[in-house]
Design an enzyme around this catalytic site. Structure first.
Site, PDB file in Angstrom:
ATOM      1  N   SER A   9       5.015  -2.060  23.808  1.00 24.94           N
ATOM      2  CA  SER A   9       4.250  -1.661  22.697  1.00 24.94           C
ATOM      3  C   SER A   9       4.657  -0.492  21.883  1.00 24.94           C
ATOM      4  CB  SER A   9       2.771  -1.434  22.927  1.00 24.94           C
ATOM      5  OG  SER A   9       2.045  -0.823  21.817  1.00 24.94           O
ATOM      6  N   HIS A  34       6.098  -5.247  21.358  1.00 24.80           N
ATOM      7  CA  HIS A  34       4.969  -5.638  20.778  1.00 24.80           C
ATOM      8  C   HIS A  34       4.472  -4.617  19.722  1.00 24.80           C
ATOM      9  CE1 HIS A  34       0.697  -6.776  21.860  1.00 24.80           C
ATOM     10  NE2 HIS A  34       0.256  -5.523  21.629  1.00 24.80           N
ATOM     11  N   ASP A  36       1.687  -3.276  17.081  1.00 28.80           N
ATOM     12  CA  ASP A  36       0.002  -3.543  16.945  1.00 28.80           C
ATOM     13  C   ASP A  36      -0.381  -3.223  15.456  1.00 28.80           C
ATOM     14  OD1 ASP A  36      -1.040  -3.845  19.779  1.00 28.80           O
ATOM     15  OD2 ASP A  36       0.229  -2.093  20.038  1.00 28.80           O
ATOM     16  N   MET A  38      -3.120  -2.604  13.143  1.00 31.19           N
ATOM     17  CA  MET A  38      -4.395  -2.134  12.881  1.00 31.19           C
ATOM     18  C   MET A  38      -4.954  -1.786  11.408  1.00 31.19           C
ATOM     19  SD  MET A  38      -4.903   0.035  16.318  1.00 31.19           S
ATOM     20  CE  MET A  38      -3.930  -0.107  17.914  1.00 31.19           C
ATOM     21  N   HIS A  67       0.662  -8.213  17.407  1.00 32.23           N
ATOM     22  CA  HIS A  67      -0.662  -8.381  17.545  1.00 32.23           C
ATOM     23  C   HIS A  67      -1.457  -7.691  16.379  1.00 32.23           C
ATOM     24  CE1 HIS A  67      -4.020  -6.448  20.656  1.00 32.23           C
ATOM     25  NE2 HIS A  67      -4.605  -7.405  19.898  1.00 32.23           N
ATOM     26  N   MET A  69      -5.015  -6.687  14.750  1.00 26.80           N
ATOM     27  CA  MET A  69      -6.192  -6.516  14.737  1.00 26.80           C
ATOM     28  C   MET A  69      -6.543  -5.951  13.550  1.00 26.80           C
ATOM     29  SD  MET A  69      -5.235  -3.805  18.176  1.00 26.80           S
ATOM     30  CE  MET A  69      -3.472  -4.147  18.108  1.00 26.80           C
ATOM     31  N   MET A 138      -7.313  -8.706  26.234  1.00 32.34           N
ATOM     32  CA  MET A 138      -7.457  -7.160  26.297  1.00 32.34           C
ATOM     33  C   MET A 138      -7.889  -6.607  27.549  1.00 32.34           C
ATOM     34  SD  MET A 138      -5.778  -6.533  23.333  1.00 32.34           S
ATOM     35  CE  MET A 138      -5.970  -4.528  23.465  1.00 32.34           C
ATOM     36  N   ASP A 176      -3.044  -6.666  27.717  1.00 30.79           N
ATOM     37  CA  ASP A 176      -2.792  -5.545  26.885  1.00 30.79           C
ATOM     38  C   ASP A 176      -3.669  -4.511  27.024  1.00 30.79           C
ATOM     39  OD1 ASP A 176      -1.691  -4.128  24.734  1.00 30.79           O
ATOM     40  OD2 ASP A 176      -2.360  -5.262  23.212  1.00 30.79           O
TER      41      ASP A 176
HETATM   42  C1  DX5 Z   1      -4.285  -1.174  22.192  1.00 35.75           C
HETATM   43  C2  DX5 Z   1      -2.902  -1.885  21.647  1.00 35.75           C
HETATM   44  C3  DX5 Z   1      -2.097  -1.723  22.887  1.00 35.75           C
HETATM   45  C4  DX5 Z   1      -1.713  -0.606  23.273  1.00 35.75           C
HETATM   46  C5  DX5 Z   1      -1.124  -0.474  24.706  1.00 35.75           C
HETATM   47  O1  DX5 Z   1      -5.270  -1.372  21.007  1.00 35.75           O
HETATM   48  O2  DX5 Z   1      -3.248  -3.194  21.416  1.00 35.75           O
HETATM   49  O3  DX5 Z   1      -0.847  -2.747  22.708  1.00 35.75           O
HETATM   50  O4  DX5 Z   1      -0.489  -0.100  22.598  1.00 35.75           O
HETATM   51  O5  DX5 Z   1      -0.827   0.660  25.011  1.00 35.75           O
HETATM   52  P1  DX5 Z   1      -0.860   1.139  26.540  1.00 35.75           P
HETATM   53  O6  DX5 Z   1       0.059   0.363  27.520  1.00 35.75           O
HETATM   54  O7  DX5 Z   1      -0.640   2.655  26.605  1.00 35.75           O
HETATM   55  O8  DX5 Z   1      -2.474   1.106  27.252  1.00 35.75           O
HETATM   56 ZN    ZN Z   2      -1.587  -4.625  21.467  1.00 34.14          ZN
END
Ligand code: DX5
Ligand code: ZN
Length: 218
Positions: A9, A34, A36, A38, A67, A69, A138, A176
């Site tokens: 990530s 990965h 993310d 948002m 991913h 969100m 998650m 994740d």
């Molecule tokens: C959180 C993200 C994750 C995050 C994971 O909403 O979806 O992908 O980056 O980070 P770590 O491994 O630090 O928990």
């Molecule tokens: Zn994620």
């Protein structure tokens, strides 16, 4: 014997030096990147989106595991696929139609994954498993990197893996959030085979050995 994959990530990467972070990742043994996304509505944070993904796509051949969100994934599925996503995960908790969204992701040429938050029950996704390339459990509340692993999610991983095996499906189980050297063996044992890691990986002295440890090779 299960094959394990690490999806890194980049939320925890040095975002102003993303090019060299990606080069480091490529030589680390990490299998996927990965990404993310948002929107500040589905989760209380805003990250990055299409223009950044396009630029990442230009500099790497790594599998881009996106991913989403965001509240309206069906609207953006094709755009993220065009921008270079190889895999697109979207959340079952959005109001859109899950089956239609899976179809839209596939039609755009990406692999389809369904993501569930920690409080969403395993049974709610069973009916979709035959249509999915991956199910994302998650293991923290989505929104931020660096949170602590929620142990209640382990049984859900186990039940989903069991169901996939019973049905004889070829569906990956991704976890994740909060994955580190202590929690990785727990989720692997429960049946997860794609492990996302942000803070653990980017905080490691030696990224390659971190990847191996998360996969259980060292
Ligand atoms: C959180 C993200 C994750 C995050 C994971 O909403 O979806 O992908 O980056 O980070 P770590 O491994 O630090 O928990
Ligand atoms: Zn994620």
């Amino acid at each position: 014997m299960m094959n394990y994959y690490v999806s890194a990530s980049v939320l925890s990467a040095d975002l102003l030096d993303i090019r060299s972070e990606i080069k480091k990742l490529e030589s680390s043994g990490a299998d996927m990147l990965h990404f993310d996304v948002m929107d500040g509505i589905f989760v209380n944070n805003i990250t990055y989106g299409l223009p950044v993904l396009e630029q990442v796509r230009r500099v790497t051949d790594m599998t881009l595991d996106v991913h989403l969100m965001i509240t309206d994934p069906i609207k953006y599925a094709a755009l993220f696929a065009e921008a270079g996503a190889d895999i697109i995960s979207f959340h079952s908790e959005t109001s859109g139609d899950v089956r239609e969204t899976i179809k839209a992701v596939r039609a755009a040429g990406a692999k389809a994954a369904l993501a569930i938050k920690p409080a969403t029950p395993a049974e709610s996704v069973y009916e979709f498993l035959p249509e999915l390339d991956m199910l994302l459990v998650m293991t923290v509340e989505p929104g931020f990197g660096g949170q602590s692993f929620i142990f209640d999610t382990v049984e859900k991983v186990r039940r989903i893996r069991q169901r996939i095996d019973e049905l004889g499906l070829d569906c990956d189980v991704q976890v994740d959030g909060g994955i580190n050297y202590d929690t990785a063996p727990i989720v692997r044992e429960a049946g997860a085979n794609v492990l996302v890691s942000g803070s653990c990986l980017f905080g490691a002295e030696d990224m390659s050995s971190a990847v191996s440890k998360i996969k259980g090779e060292a």
